[in-house]
Motif scaffolding. Structure first.
Motif, PDB file in Angstrom:
ATOM      1  N   ASP A   1       0.530  -1.095  -0.268  1.00  0.00           N
ATOM      2  CA  ASP A   1       0.015  -0.055   0.113  1.00  0.00           C
ATOM      3  C   ASP A   1       1.042   1.301  -0.036  1.00  0.00           C
ATOM      4  O   ASP A   1       2.043   1.147   0.232  1.00  0.00           O
ATOM      5  CB  ASP A   1      -0.942  -0.077   1.293  1.00  0.00           C
ATOM      6  N   GLU A   2       0.316   2.446  -0.384  1.00  0.00           N
ATOM      7  CA  GLU A   2       0.866   3.586  -0.480  1.00  0.00           C
ATOM      8  C   GLU A   2       1.790   3.983   0.988  1.00  0.00           C
ATOM      9  O   GLU A   2       2.810   4.732   0.679  1.00  0.00           O
ATOM     10  CB  GLU A   2      -0.042   4.716  -1.171  1.00  0.00           C
ATOM     11  N   GLU A   3       1.073   3.918   1.976  1.00  0.00           N
ATOM     12  CA  GLU A   3       1.809   4.193   3.294  1.00  0.00           C
ATOM     13  C   GLU A   3       3.025   3.415   3.418  1.00  0.00           C
ATOM     14  O   GLU A   3       4.062   4.014   3.921  1.00  0.00           O
ATOM     15  CB  GLU A   3       0.728   3.976   4.231  1.00  0.00           C
ATOM     16  N   THR A   4       2.961   2.230   3.263  1.00  0.00           N
ATOM     17  CA  THR A   4       4.192   1.263   3.208  1.00  0.00           C
ATOM     18  C   THR A   4       5.446   1.705   2.248  1.00  0.00           C
ATOM     19  O   THR A   4       6.576   1.585   2.773  1.00  0.00           O
ATOM     20  CB  THR A   4       3.806   0.011   3.017  1.00  0.00           C
ATOM     21  N   LEU A   5       4.870   1.934   1.064  1.00  0.00           N
ATOM     22  CA  LEU A   5       5.726   2.332  -0.140  1.00  0.00           C
ATOM     23  C   LEU A   5       6.441   3.627   0.590  1.00  0.00           C
ATOM     24  O   LEU A   5       7.577   4.055   0.286  1.00  0.00           O
ATOM     25  CB  LEU A   5       5.146   2.732  -1.519  1.00  0.00           C
ATOM     26  N   THR A   6       5.655   4.767   0.933  1.00  0.00           N
ATOM     27  CA  THR A   6       6.263   5.997   1.496  1.00  0.00           C
ATOM     28  C   THR A   6       7.227   5.849   2.569  1.00  0.00           C
ATOM     29  O   THR A   6       8.331   6.224   2.602  1.00  0.00           O
ATOM     30  CB  THR A   6       5.344   6.978   1.932  1.00  0.00           C
ATOM     31  N   GLU A   7       7.050   4.912   3.408  1.00  0.00           N
ATOM     32  CA  GLU A   7       7.759   4.565   4.594  1.00  0.00           C
ATOM     33  C   GLU A   7       9.221   3.929   4.123  1.00  0.00           C
ATOM     34  O   GLU A   7      10.237   3.923   4.724  1.00  0.00           O
ATOM     35  CB  GLU A   7       7.154   3.505   5.625  1.00  0.00           C
ATOM     36  N   ALA A   8       8.941   2.962   3.368  1.00  0.00           N
ATOM     37  CA  ALA A   8      10.160   2.293   2.711  1.00  0.00           C
ATOM     38  C   ALA A   8      11.137   3.272   2.162  1.00  0.00           C
ATOM     39  O   ALA A   8      12.433   3.153   2.347  1.00  0.00           O
ATOM     40  CB  ALA A   8       9.814   1.303   1.542  1.00  0.00           C
ATOM     41  N   VAL A   9      10.652   4.460   1.160  1.00  0.00           N
ATOM     42  CA  VAL A   9      11.658   5.430   0.685  1.00  0.00           C
ATOM     43  C   VAL A   9      12.113   6.056   1.680  1.00  0.00           C
ATOM     44  O   VAL A   9      13.518   6.512   1.896  1.00  0.00           O
ATOM     45  CB  VAL A   9      10.670   6.280  -0.235  1.00  0.00           C
ATOM     46  N   ASN A  10      11.377   6.346   2.831  1.00  0.00           N
ATOM     47  CA  ASN A  10      11.774   7.439   3.840  1.00  0.00           C
ATOM     48  C   ASN A  10      12.958   6.486   4.563  1.00  0.00           C
ATOM     49  O   ASN A  10      13.982   7.195   4.978  1.00  0.00           O
ATOM     50  CB  ASN A  10      10.698   7.527   4.971  1.00  0.00           C
ATOM     51  N   ARG A  11      12.933   5.284   4.745  1.00  0.00           N
ATOM     52  CA  ARG A  11      14.047   4.619   5.487  1.00  0.00           C
ATOM     53  C   ARG A  11      15.348   4.624   4.620  1.00  0.00           C
ATOM     54  O   ARG A  11      16.332   4.430   5.075  1.00  0.00           O
ATOM     55  CB  ARG A  11      13.324   2.804   5.802  1.00  0.00           C
ATOM     56  N   ILE A  12      14.917   4.058   3.284  1.00  0.00           N
ATOM     57  CA  ILE A  12      16.220   4.231   2.335  1.00  0.00           C
ATOM     58  C   ILE A  12      16.793   5.505   2.411  1.00  0.00           C
ATOM     59  O   ILE A  12      18.163   5.546   2.316  1.00  0.00           O
ATOM     60  CB  ILE A  12      15.721   3.863   0.916  1.00  0.00           C
TER      61      ILE A  12
END
Length: 397
Positions: free
Chosen positions: A376-387
């Motif tokens: 989902d979009e929230e998870t994808l956003t969090e993944a980018v923030n972590r990277i």
């Protein structure tokens, strides 16, 4: 010491499944890992499909062996599906149902190849093509396609690699891992070239219904009768209907080739699982609203996710046209964070950033990673923030 055959010893581990296994192991240990590795939809298999399998079991339809090529209603449904959506006419004896599209490919290479026969593999490529060719005694001829050319090759490039040992070319459109789609004009040129030189076209169409932003995947077999005769289509229900675990794929094409694939199934798998065949039948014959809903969801996610990936320092990306992956060039990011290889960089991201992607080694492009957006979009956003946080931290160290 137990002897391992040379044939099997040369086969490499699947990097996608290996990374997925590592993620599952870390999650079992309590780590909060965001996995962008797996090539499967995050949707549930539609209820009417599941119900069809349950009904088949309740009515005792699946207690015995089915034909090795699959139940006749399912084979007919596949014929009807390609007539309806691609305008292609096939007969039932031109269809085999298999244990997933992967098994269809494996069986096809076993039927087509003798020792030393060459298969053109367009890189980046799905990780199992090369290993399956090896297992059939074939030789992989890798033809690299660059990001600047949308990860696609031309007939001129193919011709440079053709020899008198060339038997087949594997064409995956939409492509895993890049998401690129060959246009009708590009496919026509490749198809006519293959016809001219009597080269079998192995058309992997597993992502055909997952195209975005006005792009469309054309079946190369639909372009002319001559090209159709030269083509073996590989497809399945896994990606289109969120049925990866049901393991139903199929192949369509030349009846002699399909017949030999059926002979091989008789002596290897016997038949695909009965309940799964009835589920696949319901998928192909039922309403297709689910497919469009899932496609729209992934298109929306891509529109959200792609600009975020573009903003990551050291990431270079091309917007995919289909499938559900972004193939990102991350060599610069790896170097600026102190890693000698993208493989090491990817491993560190799992362990430290808690984000898992698949290193491009297995796809033939070691400076890249494959990133799946089946979250989902929230998870994808969090993944980018972590990277981003990981890269920033490592850059300062």
């Amino acid at each position: 010491m137990v002897k391992i055959s040379k044939r099997i010893a040369q086969v490499a581990e699947s990097p996608t499944l290996a990374t997925s296994a590592k993620v599952k192991e870390l999650k079992a240990q309590g780590h909060d890992i965001i996995s962008l590795t797996v090539g499967e939809p995050d949707f549930e298999t539609p209820k009417q499909i599941r119900d069809a399998a349950i009904e088949a079991i309740s009515q005792n339809k699946v207690n015995h062996y089915t034909p090795a090529a699959g139940i006749l209603p399912l084979r007919q449904a596949i014929v009807d599906y390609y007539q309806k959506y691609e305008g292609l006419d096939y007969q039932i004896n031109q269809v085999i149902v298999t244990e997933g599209a992967k098994n269809a490919l494996y069986s096809l290479f076993q039927v087509l190849l003798d020792e030393g026969d060459e298969v053109m593999i367009l890189a980046p490529y799905w990780v199992s093509y090369t290993e399956q060719v090896k297992l059939a005694g074939g030789v992989n001829v890798i033809i690299e396609a660059e990001m600047e050319n949308q990860f696609k090759v031309t007939v001129d490039e193919l011709e440079k690699h053709r020899t008198d040992k060339t038997v087949a070319i594997v064409l995956n459109s939409p492509n895993n891992p890049t998401g690129s789609i060959y246009s009708k004009e590009e496919l026509t040129a490749i198809g006519n070239w293959a016809v001219e030189h009597d080269i079998v076209i192995v058309a992997d169409e597993i992502y055909a219904k997952l195209c975005y932003n006005g792009n469309e995947a054309v079946s190369i077999a639909s372009l002319s009768e001559e090209i159709k005769k030269q083509t073996i289509i590989i497809n399945g229900v896994s990606k289109t209907y969120a049925m990866t675990g049901w393991r139903i794929g199929y192949a369509l094409g030349n009846k002699e080739v399909i017949g030999k694939m059926i002979d091989l199934a008789n002596h290897s798998t016997s038949n695909p699982a009965g309940p799964s065949q009835y589920a696949a039948l319901a998928a192909l014959e039922g309403e297709q609203d689910f497919v469009e809903k899932m496609r729209q969801t992934y298109e929306k996610r891509l529109s959200h996710f792609f600009p975020l990936l573009e903003s990551i320092p050291g990431f270079r990306v091309l917007k995919p046209q289909g499938a559900f992956y972004v193939f990102a060039h991350v060599k610069e990011a790896a170097e600026q964070t102190g890693y000698q290889s993208v493989s090491d960089f990817s491993l560190a991201m799992i362990e430290e950033a808690k984000v898992a992607v698949v290193s491009g080694d297995g796809f033939g492009f070691p400076d890249y990673v494959r990133i799946s957006y089946t979250q989902d979009e929230e998870t994808l956003t969090e993944a980018v923030n972590r990277i981003k946080a990981f890269i920033e931290k490592k850059t300062k160290e």
